[in-house]
Design a protein around this motif. Structure first.
Motif, PDB file in Angstrom:
ATOM      1  N   ASP A   1       3.662  19.126   5.313  1.00 35.21           N
ATOM      2  CA  ASP A   1       2.717  19.178   4.322  1.00 35.21           C
ATOM      3  C   ASP A   1       2.883  18.472   3.030  1.00 35.21           C
ATOM      4  OD1 ASP A   1       0.214  20.162   3.174  1.00 35.21           O
ATOM      5  OD2 ASP A   1       1.141  22.012   2.673  1.00 35.21           O
TER       6      ASP A   1
ATOM      7  N   TRP B   1       2.098  19.680  -3.953  1.00 35.23           N
ATOM      8  CA  TRP B   1       0.837  19.856  -4.685  1.00 35.23           C
ATOM      9  C   TRP B   1       0.393  18.889  -5.751  1.00 35.23           C
ATOM     10  CZ3 TRP B   1      -2.925  22.946  -4.344  1.00 35.23           C
ATOM     11  CH2 TRP B   1      -3.012  24.246  -3.477  1.00 35.23           C
TER      12      TRP B   1
ATOM     13  N   GLN C   1       0.652  15.508  -4.979  1.00 38.51           N
ATOM     14  CA  GLN C   1       0.226  14.575  -3.866  1.00 38.51           C
ATOM     15  C   GLN C   1      -1.225  15.106  -3.645  1.00 38.51           C
ATOM     16  OE1 GLN C   1       3.098  14.484  -1.236  1.00 38.51           O
ATOM     17  NE2 GLN C   1       3.771  12.542  -1.376  1.00 38.51           N
ATOM     18  N   LYS C   2      -1.347  16.400  -3.260  1.00 35.61           N
ATOM     19  CA  LYS C   2      -2.676  16.707  -3.073  1.00 35.61           C
ATOM     20  C   LYS C   2      -3.797  16.763  -4.161  1.00 35.61           C
ATOM     21  CE  LYS C   2      -1.136  20.394   0.340  1.00 35.61           C
ATOM     22  NZ  LYS C   2      -0.916  21.899   0.512  1.00 35.61           N
TER      23      LYS C   2
ATOM     24  N   TYR D   1     -11.248  21.243  -6.172  1.00 39.62           N
ATOM     25  CA  TYR D   1     -10.303  21.331  -5.359  1.00 39.62           C
ATOM     26  C   TYR D   1      -9.039  22.406  -5.608  1.00 39.62           C
ATOM     27  CZ  TYR D   1      -6.171  20.297  -2.053  1.00 39.62           C
ATOM     28  OH  TYR D   1      -5.355  20.379  -1.373  1.00 39.62           O
TER      29      TYR D   1
ATOM     30  N   LYS E   1      -8.974  26.007  -3.063  1.00 42.53           N
ATOM     31  CA  LYS E   1      -7.431  26.601  -2.645  1.00 42.53           C
ATOM     32  C   LYS E   1      -7.301  28.061  -3.052  1.00 42.53           C
ATOM     33  CE  LYS E   1      -6.393  23.160  -0.150  1.00 42.53           C
ATOM     34  NZ  LYS E   1      -6.391  23.496   1.279  1.00 42.53           N
TER      35      LYS E   1
END
Length: 255
Positions: A112, A115, A117-118, A151, A155
């Motif tokens: 994964d 965070w 990077q997301k 986003y 989440k």
């Protein structure tokens, strides 16, 4: 070949099929991968994969191995890892024991992004469509941050909501609410462009693509199931966006 060894082969193949399907691979890839593994071992394996169940059997035995996948997200890195391992096994570069060990390692490995990077990725995806609209630098900057907030709302909703698709509604609601409010305040030039761009990180692109590919490959059931789920997600995002815009205009009308 003993029945116990055949059962063990089907168990390992079932694990591979489950990882592929849960990570976002299409059903044809799952079935072909198990077919290649069976040919490498010298066993005639039959695999039928759907979004709700995977069936693996052999032509020489009457028993069937059933796996129930939990398809809720995707991780294309795991799909690539399983493909690489299966190709190496088919080329006789690794043994069956090594194949099993590597498949188990992939299954337990957490692949994964962090965070930051997301969040940064969601912002970049939100900015890209604005370039097509030839938007101002102000709207482009707003789309970056609104996309990030949408986003995060998605989440948060997926984590805390009991019912499915509420996270998508929350993400669309936040994006539309902020974009419409900023336009009414005179800060943003085009709320519509910002909404369309900021919704991009929420759109289920991979499920849509896999659905079309499966339908083309005549896996109608799996394609329709995956496609309906993607349509439900996209529809939920649209409902949230409509609600957000309506709320802003309603409050302005009342005030």
């Amino acid at each position: 070949m003993s029945r116990e060894y055949l059962n063990h082969i089907m168990y390992v193949c079932g694990m591979m099929a489950r990882i592929l399907l849960e990570s976002g691979a299409e059903t044809t890839r799952v079935e072909s991968t198990i077919d290649y593994v069976g040919k490498a071992i010298g066993v005639d394996l039959n695999c039928h994969a759907t979004m709700t169940a995977i069936f693996i059997s052999t032509a020489s035995e009457s028993n069937t191995y059933l796996v129930k996948p939990n398809v809720s997200a995707f991780n294309l890195q795991k799909v690539d890892d399983i493909n690489t391992v299966s190709r190496r096994f088919f080329a006789h570069e690794i043994s069956f024991m090594q194949l099993e060990q590597q498949v188990q390692a992939i299954d337990h490995k957490v692949i994964d992004f962090t965070w930051p990077q997301k969040i940064f990725g969601a912002g970049l995806v939100s900015v890209a469509p604005m370039l097509l609209f030839k938007a101002t630098w102000g709207d482009l900057t707003l789309a970056f941050f609104i996309g990030i907030l949408g986003y995060l709302a998605l989440k948060w909703g997926d984590k805390h909501a009991v019912a499915p698709y509420l996270g998508a509604i929350a993400g669309g609601l936040v994006i539309s609410l902020l974009a419409t409010l900023l336009q009414q305040m005179g800060i943003a030039n085009s709320a519509a462009n910002i909404i369309i761009s900021a919704l991009m990180p929420l759109v289920p692109g991979v499920p849509f693509t896999n659905s079309l590919r499966e339908i083309i490959d005549r896996d109608i059931i799996s394609g329709l199931v995956r496609g309906i789920d993607a349509v439900m997600i996209a529809g939920s995002i649209g409902i949230g966006a409509i609600l957000g815009s309506f709320m802003v205009h309603f409050l302005i009308g009342v005030l």
